[in-house]
Write a protein that holds these residues in place. Structure first.
Motif, short mmCIF file in Angstrom:
data_model
loop_
_atom_site.label_atom_id
_atom_site.label_comp_id
_atom_site.label_asym_id
_atom_site.label_seq_id
_atom_site.Cartn_x
_atom_site.Cartn_y
_atom_site.Cartn_z
N PRO A 203 0.82 -1.21 0.00
CA PRO A 203 0.00 0.00 0.00
C PRO A 203 0.86 1.27 0.00
CG PRO A 203 -0.67 -1.51 1.74
CD PRO A 203 0.63 -2.01 1.21
N GLU A 204 0.32 2.31 -0.62
CA GLU A 204 1.01 3.59 -0.61
C GLU A 204 1.24 4.03 0.83
OE1 GLU A 204 0.10 7.94 -2.35
OE2 GLU A 204 -0.86 6.25 -3.38
N GLY A 205 2.45 4.45 1.13
CA GLY A 205 2.73 4.94 2.48
C GLY A 205 3.06 3.84 3.49
N ALA A 206 3.06 2.58 3.04
CA ALA A 206 3.33 1.49 3.99
C ALA A 206 4.82 1.33 4.24
CB ALA A 206 2.76 0.18 3.46
N VAL A 207 5.15 0.89 5.44
CA VAL A 207 6.54 0.59 5.79
C VAL A 207 6.75 -0.91 5.56
CG1 VAL A 207 8.17 0.44 7.72
CG2 VAL A 207 6.65 2.42 7.50
N GLU A 208 7.74 -1.24 4.73
CA GLU A 208 7.98 -2.66 4.43
C GLU A 208 8.98 -3.24 5.42
OE1 GLU A 208 8.41 -3.65 0.30
OE2 GLU A 208 9.86 -5.23 0.74
N ILE A 209 8.65 -4.41 5.95
CA ILE A 209 9.59 -5.11 6.84
C ILE A 209 9.77 -6.52 6.33
CG2 ILE A 209 10.06 -5.88 9.22
CD1 ILE A 209 8.19 -3.69 10.24
N ASP A 210 11.03 -6.89 6.06
CA ASP A 210 11.32 -8.26 5.66
C ASP A 210 11.56 -9.06 6.94
OD1 ASP A 210 12.41 -10.70 4.86
OD2 ASP A 210 13.47 -9.80 3.16
N THR A 211 10.65 -10.00 7.22
CA THR A 211 10.71 -10.73 8.50
C THR A 211 11.53 -12.02 8.41
OG1 THR A 211 8.70 -12.05 8.09
CG2 THR A 211 8.38 -9.87 9.04
N SER A 212 12.15 -12.28 7.22
CA SER A 212 12.86 -13.56 7.04
C SER A 212 13.88 -13.85 8.14
CB SER A 212 13.62 -13.58 5.70
OG SER A 212 12.77 -13.30 4.64
N GLN A 213 14.64 -12.82 8.48
CA GLN A 213 15.75 -13.03 9.43
C GLN A 213 15.44 -12.46 10.81
OE1 GLN A 213 18.34 -14.77 8.36
NE2 GLN A 213 17.66 -14.78 6.22
N LEU A 214 14.20 -12.05 11.03
CA LEU A 214 13.89 -11.39 12.31
C LEU A 214 13.00 -12.29 13.16
CD1 LEU A 214 12.91 -7.84 10.94
CD2 LEU A 214 15.10 -8.51 11.94
N ASP A 215 13.20 -12.25 14.49
CA ASP A 215 12.25 -13.00 15.31
C ASP A 215 11.08 -12.08 15.67
OD1 ASP A 215 12.91 -11.55 17.57
OD2 ASP A 215 14.43 -12.98 18.23
N ILE A 216 10.08 -12.67 16.29
CA ILE A 216 8.83 -11.95 16.54
C ILE A 216 9.05 -10.65 17.32
CG2 ILE A 216 6.65 -12.13 17.84
CD1 ILE A 216 6.62 -15.12 17.00
N ASP A 217 9.89 -10.73 18.35
CA ASP A 217 10.12 -9.54 19.18
C ASP A 217 10.79 -8.42 18.39
OD1 ASP A 217 8.98 -10.65 21.35
OD2 ASP A 217 10.84 -11.38 22.24
N GLU A 218 11.66 -8.82 17.47
CA GLU A 218 12.35 -7.79 16.67
C GLU A 218 11.38 -7.06 15.74
OE1 GLU A 218 16.89 -9.52 16.21
OE2 GLU A 218 15.28 -10.54 15.12
N VAL A 219 10.47 -7.83 15.15
CA VAL A 219 9.48 -7.19 14.25
C VAL A 219 8.58 -6.27 15.06
CG1 VAL A 219 7.64 -7.58 12.56
CG2 VAL A 219 9.52 -9.22 12.72
N LEU A 220 8.13 -6.77 16.22
CA LEU A 220 7.24 -5.97 17.07
C LEU A 220 7.93 -4.67 17.48
CD1 LEU A 220 4.49 -5.94 18.54
CD2 LEU A 220 5.62 -6.98 20.50
N GLU A 221 9.19 -4.78 17.84
CA GLU A 221 9.96 -3.61 18.26
C GLU A 221 10.02 -2.57 17.13
OE1 GLU A 221 10.82 -3.25 21.29
OE2 GLU A 221 11.74 -1.29 20.88
N ARG A 222 10.26 -3.06 15.90
CA ARG A 222 10.35 -2.12 14.77
C ARG A 222 9.02 -1.39 14.56
NH1 ARG A 222 14.30 -4.22 9.99
NH2 ARG A 222 15.87 -5.03 11.40
#
Ligand code: DC
Length: 235
Positions: A203-222
């Motif tokens: 979506p326009e204006g969305a922040v993309e996060i590649d979760t391949s190498q991240l654990d759940i807490d790291e994604v949540l933190e971002r």
């Protein structure tokens, strides 16, 4: 005023959308984020699944868009229970039913019908009027709530996503091999991103996060860092 992710925010000020392909981590992150924010989590995929299960169980012809859309119009859907995990369809708990293999196989076709999407998008917008929401799916930031305050687009490599799905299925007591799950995911990715109506897009204006190498807490933190650092004007 700075957003406080741990307090309840006024409904008009907080809508978070999380979109992405199967296995990218949307549901997990939406559930955790909703808890942190004191918001309601809305799993829009579960709504397409519920319509699909009804179509199968009521013997409706899946090729008849008008008949399928009637199911979507008449169905009574509600999320309940801890973390909004339960999907109640006409008052019955269908949470397990909507994850079964026959539903998996048909849901992409059903969710591609414009009339079905129009019914469910209307319902999703109504649900969002009720209070702060974290909504996840394929088109929540692009079509359902384009005005959402925070939009995320989660991605991950196909192998990582297939392995996550395989583990999820194993936890539910079924055993499938990686290759089979990967084929299913690849087929659904293709269908979901190539359909004419509301294809999966960032979506326009969305922040993309590649979760391949991240654990759940790291994604949540971002996600939380972005939300906490946001400034907004109270309306
Ligand atoms: O996220 P999920 O696997 O539960 O989604 C099930 C299907 O529904 C998937 O094939 C894509 C579709 N879907 C959609 O078209 N739009 C949404 N907002 C959510 C899901």
């Amino acid at each position: 005023m700075t957003a406080d992710p741990r307090g309840n925010m006024p409904p008009s000020l907080l809508a978070v959308t999380i979109d992405g392909p199967a296995g990218s981590g949307k549901s997990t992150m939406a559930r955790l984020l909703a808890k942190k924010l004191g918001a309601v989590m809305i799993d829009t995929g579960a709504m397409y699944r519920a319509v699909t299960a009804r179509v199968i169980d009521n013997g409706v012809d899946p090729d008849d868009e008008t008949a399928v859309a009637r199911v979507a119009r008449e169905i009574h859907l509600r999320f309940a229970g801890e973390d909004s995990r339960q999907v109640l369809v006409d008052g019955e708990d269908e949470s397990a039913r909507i994850r079964q293999a026959d539903v998996n196989a048909l849901v992409s076709k059903i969710s591609a019908y414009p009339q079905v999407r129009s019914e469910l998008v209307g319902l999703q917008r109504k649900m969002a009027e009720g209070g702060p929401v974290v909504m996840e799916g394929r088109d929540t930031g692009s079509v359902v709530l384009p005005q959402a305050r925070f939009k995320f687009f989660l991605v991950a490599g196909p192998d990582v996503r297939a392995e996550r799905r395989r583990l999820e299925i194993a936890q539910a007591g079924e055993s499938r091999d990686h290759k089979e799950v990967l084929e299913g995911i690849t087929a659904r990715d293709l269908q979901d991103s190539q359909r004419a109506v509301s294809p999966l897009v960032k979506p326009e204006g969305a922040v993309e996060i590649d979760t391949s190498q991240l654990d759940i807490d790291e994604v949540l933190e971002r996600m939380l860092v972005l939300i906490v650092s946001d400034k907004y004007e109270a309306s």
